[in-house]
Design a protein around this motif. Structure first.
Motif, PDB file in Angstrom:
ATOM      1  N   SER A  31      -3.025   5.470  -1.923  1.00 61.19           N
ATOM      2  CA  SER A  31      -4.009   6.627  -1.770  1.00 61.19           C
ATOM      3  C   SER A  31      -2.983   8.018  -1.743  1.00 61.19           C
ATOM      4  O   SER A  31      -2.125   8.194  -1.047  1.00 61.19           O
ATOM      5  N   THR A  32      -4.566   8.829  -1.259  1.00 66.89           N
ATOM      6  CA  THR A  32      -3.149  10.523  -1.085  1.00 66.89           C
ATOM      7  C   THR A  32      -3.836  11.082   0.189  1.00 66.89           C
ATOM      8  O   THR A  32      -5.216  10.645   0.804  1.00 66.89           O
ATOM      9  N   TYR A  33      -2.850  12.260   0.652  1.00 64.78           N
ATOM     10  CA  TYR A  33      -3.699  12.613   2.047  1.00 64.78           C
ATOM     11  C   TYR A  33      -2.428  13.854   2.408  1.00 64.78           C
ATOM     12  O   TYR A  33      -1.852  13.554   1.432  1.00 64.78           O
ATOM     13  N   ASN A  34      -4.324  14.581   2.884  1.00 68.82           N
ATOM     14  CA  ASN A  34      -3.188  16.124   2.650  1.00 68.82           C
ATOM     15  C   ASN A  34      -4.234  16.875   3.752  1.00 68.82           C
ATOM     16  O   ASN A  34      -5.159  16.327   4.722  1.00 68.82           O
ATOM     17  N   ALA A  35      -3.536  18.181   4.355  1.00 70.81           N
ATOM     18  CA  ALA A  35      -3.921  19.111   5.265  1.00 70.81           C
ATOM     19  C   ALA A  35      -4.189  20.240   4.813  1.00 70.81           C
ATOM     20  O   ALA A  35      -3.628  20.679   3.823  1.00 70.81           O
ATOM     21  N   LYS A  44       0.929  -0.923   0.006  1.00 77.27           N
ATOM     22  CA  LYS A  44      -0.103   0.169   0.237  1.00 77.27           C
ATOM     23  C   LYS A  44       0.408   1.413  -0.039  1.00 77.27           C
ATOM     24  O   LYS A  44       2.175   1.013   1.086  1.00 77.27           O
ATOM     25  N   PHE A  45       0.537   2.237  -1.034  1.00 77.51           N
ATOM     26  CA  PHE A  45       1.501   3.402  -0.777  1.00 77.51           C
ATOM     27  C   PHE A  45       0.493   4.665  -0.652  1.00 77.51           C
ATOM     28  O   PHE A  45      -0.794   5.011  -1.191  1.00 77.51           O
ATOM     29  N   GLU A  46       1.198   5.481  -0.158  1.00 73.27           N
ATOM     30  CA  GLU A  46       0.101   6.720   0.891  1.00 73.27           C
ATOM     31  C   GLU A  46       1.263   7.882   0.406  1.00 73.27           C
ATOM     32  O   GLU A  46       2.473   7.722   0.440  1.00 73.27           O
ATOM     33  N   HIS A  47       0.265   8.955   0.120  1.00 77.45           N
ATOM     34  CA  HIS A  47       0.943   9.731  -0.634  1.00 77.45           C
ATOM     35  C   HIS A  47       1.034  11.571  -0.316  1.00 77.45           C
ATOM     36  O   HIS A  47      -0.404  11.391  -0.224  1.00 77.45           O
ATOM     37  N   GLN A  93      -8.271   2.269  -0.280  1.00 80.40           N
ATOM     38  CA  GLN A  93      -7.750   3.048  -0.909  1.00 80.40           C
ATOM     39  C   GLN A  93      -9.069   4.956  -0.579  1.00 80.40           C
ATOM     40  O   GLN A  93     -10.280   4.933  -0.120  1.00 80.40           O
ATOM     41  N   ALA A  94      -7.924   5.542  -0.286  1.00 80.12           N
ATOM     42  CA  ALA A  94      -8.427   6.725   0.452  1.00 80.12           C
ATOM     43  C   ALA A  94      -7.703   8.144  -0.201  1.00 80.12           C
ATOM     44  O   ALA A  94      -6.757   8.610  -0.691  1.00 80.12           O
ATOM     45  N   ASP A  95      -8.604   9.475  -0.421  1.00 80.10           N
ATOM     46  CA  ASP A  95      -7.688  10.828  -0.420  1.00 80.10           C
ATOM     47  C   ASP A  95      -8.630  11.867   0.445  1.00 80.10           C
ATOM     48  O   ASP A  95     -10.009  12.091   0.011  1.00 80.10           O
ATOM     49  N   ILE A  96      -8.059  12.375   1.620  1.00 74.73           N
ATOM     50  CA  ILE A  96      -8.570  12.445   2.332  1.00 74.73           C
ATOM     51  C   ILE A  96      -7.590  14.408   1.962  1.00 74.73           C
ATOM     52  O   ILE A  96      -6.332  14.280   2.000  1.00 74.73           O
ATOM     53  N   TRP A  97      -8.334  15.641   3.288  1.00 72.87           N
ATOM     54  CA  TRP A  97      -8.441  16.663   3.198  1.00 72.87           C
ATOM     55  C   TRP A  97      -8.962  17.015   4.196  1.00 72.87           C
ATOM     56  O   TRP A  97      -9.867  17.199   4.518  1.00 72.87           O
ATOM     57  N   THR A 133      -0.259  15.516  -0.042  1.00 68.85           N
ATOM     58  CA  THR A 133       0.090  16.611  -0.373  1.00 68.85           C
ATOM     59  C   THR A 133      -0.248  16.456  -2.621  1.00 68.85           C
ATOM     60  O   THR A 133      -0.602  17.198  -2.777  1.00 68.85           O
ATOM     61  N   GLY A 134      -0.391  14.759  -3.422  1.00 65.20           N
ATOM     62  CA  GLY A 134      -0.762  14.792  -4.292  1.00 65.20           C
ATOM     63  C   GLY A 134      -2.197  14.185  -4.591  1.00 65.20           C
ATOM     64  O   GLY A 134      -3.183  14.307  -4.016  1.00 65.20           O
ATOM     65  N   PHE A 135      -2.513  14.108  -5.627  1.00 66.74           N
ATOM     66  CA  PHE A 135      -3.643  13.462  -6.413  1.00 66.74           C
ATOM     67  C   PHE A 135      -3.283  12.787  -6.858  1.00 66.74           C
ATOM     68  O   PHE A 135      -4.675  12.438  -7.782  1.00 66.74           O
ATOM     69  N   LYS A 136      -2.333  12.040  -7.391  1.00 66.26           N
ATOM     70  CA  LYS A 136      -2.992  11.191  -8.170  1.00 66.26           C
ATOM     71  C   LYS A 136      -2.635   9.608  -7.803  1.00 66.26           C
ATOM     72  O   LYS A 136      -1.525   8.956  -7.017  1.00 66.26           O
ATOM     73  N   ARG A 137      -4.069   9.506  -8.316  1.00 61.65           N
ATOM     74  CA  ARG A 137      -3.826   7.477  -7.679  1.00 61.65           C
ATOM     75  C   ARG A 137      -4.416   6.490  -8.609  1.00 61.65           C
ATOM     76  O   ARG A 137      -5.130   5.965  -9.503  1.00 61.65           O
TER      77      ARG A 137
END
Length: 363
Positions: free
Chosen positions: A130-134, A115-118, A279-283, A120-124
């Motif tokens: 998955s991507t995560y940001n604040a 599993k890869f978690e990136h 899989q997730a995309d969190i802000w 501040t990115g947007f490509k999945r």
């Protein structure tokens, strides 16, 4: 490529929820690995990610093994490190810089069981990415309130790293909040064109101070801007960035934005352990506890502290948005009508200054 993107994909604004299928079977033990763009002692961005990694290990004890590589350049070096980690038995890899986006997606396709978690990115491009940001801009609104109320020169400053959406919306939120409490305020922006380079960051702070700025915010990773402010014997104040930067309390560091990644890391690895990982995309932002406002020190007058805390609390309650119209763009064109709040897509692709900022956006 740098840590954050130049133009956000419009699809990012639509994907702020979990998607994909959960992994049906949990793991007895997880090897969680972290790739850092700077040294863990940078005092800011990387330091705070590493604090999250340590919190993860403390949470799960011998159920989790952590491994990390610091100061990994974005590009080919990142691909090499990611490949080594995947081959070395990492179950989940957190890549904590925007410039790791293409390497992450290239390597993820070769290791579908990792599993890869990136950050501040947007490509999945793959189901295992998955991507995560604040929402750092929320904290900038709190800082801008303090800056606007405490400046004596009516000149406040901002050290930008790169003119990308994350930085642009931070600058705009800082200025708008300052302008709201002090219509006479002027903002100067100096671009350091680095995430972590103490010498360049110090030079940027000096340049702002030479312009008469007496409150400085920074979107770079070291404590150098605060160190420069400290040389002014109280004439210039500033803020901790990414971490609390407590060494500079009670002044010049009068508050801070703290990136609290620990809850996210604990949640994601916990999902691997119990088999609920998706899989997730969190802000996430202030209300989620991912963006924290560090102690507002006694160097800040009580009425200023109360105003800043109200901004923080209203953002958390959902009754205040840092970008609420009427707001025009720098060129005078309409952006947000009265009472309208900015959609996430606009913020994630922001490439303009708002009206009133005289600085130019570098090309």
């Amino acid at each position: 490529m740098k840590r954050r993107h130049l133009l956000a994909s419009a699809s990012l604004a639509l994907g702020m929820a979990f998607g994909g299928s959960a992994f049906a079977q949990g793991l007895d033990k997880v090897k969680a690995c972290f790739v850092y763009v700077g040294p863990i002692g940078d005092g800011g961005w990387t330091y705070q990610h590493h604090e999250g990694a340590l919190a993860l290990q403390a949470e799960y004890g011998d159920k989790v093994e952590i491994q990390y590589q610091e100061s990994v350049p974005e590009g080919a070096d990142a691909e090499r490190v990611l490949t080594q980690m995947a081959l070395g038995g990492c179950n989940i890899i957190f890549a904590t810089s925007f410039g790791y986006m293409d390497p992450v997606n290239a390597i993820a396709g070769k290791f579908p069981n990792v599993k890869f978690e990136h950050a501040t990115g947007f490509k999945r491009d793959h189901a295992n990415v998955s991507t995560y940001n604040a929402r750092f801009y929320e904290g900038r609104a709190v800082q801008g309130t303090i800056a606007g109320m405490m400046t004596k020169s009516n000149k406040i400053g901002y050290i930008g790293s790169f003119p990308i959406p994350e930085v642009m919306n931070g600058i705009n939120a800082y200025y708008l909040a300052a302008k709201k409490v002090n219509p006479e305020v002027e903002l100067s922006v100096v671009w350091a064109f680095t995430w972590f380079d103490p010498a360049k960051e110090a030079d940027s702070a000096k340049a702002l101070i030479d312009q008469g700025v007496d409150v400085i915010a920074a979107h770079t990773d070291s404590t150098a801007p605060l160190a420069e402010a400290a040389k002014t014997n109280g004439a210039v104040i500033g803020f901790g960035q990414a971490s609390d930067m407590t060494a500079y309390k009670p002044s010049p560091r009068v508050s801070s934005i703290i990136d609290n990644w620990a809850p996210y890391y604990v949640k994601r690895v916990g999902a691997l352990l119990d088999g609920s990982y998706e899989q997730a995309d969190i802000w996430a932002g202030i209300v989620d506890g991912e963006v924290e406002i560090g102690e507002i020190t006694d160097a800040v007058p009580a009425e200023v502290k109360a105003a800043a805390e109200k901004v923080r609390d209203d953002i958390a309650a959902g009754t205040l948005h840092a970008f609420t119209g009427p707001i025009k763009k720098q060129d005078g064109s309409e952006w947000l009508a009265d009472g309208v709040t900015a959609p996430d897509g606009d913020l994630l692709g922001m490439d303009f200054f708002v009206e009133g900022i005289t600085a130019e956006v570098p090309k």
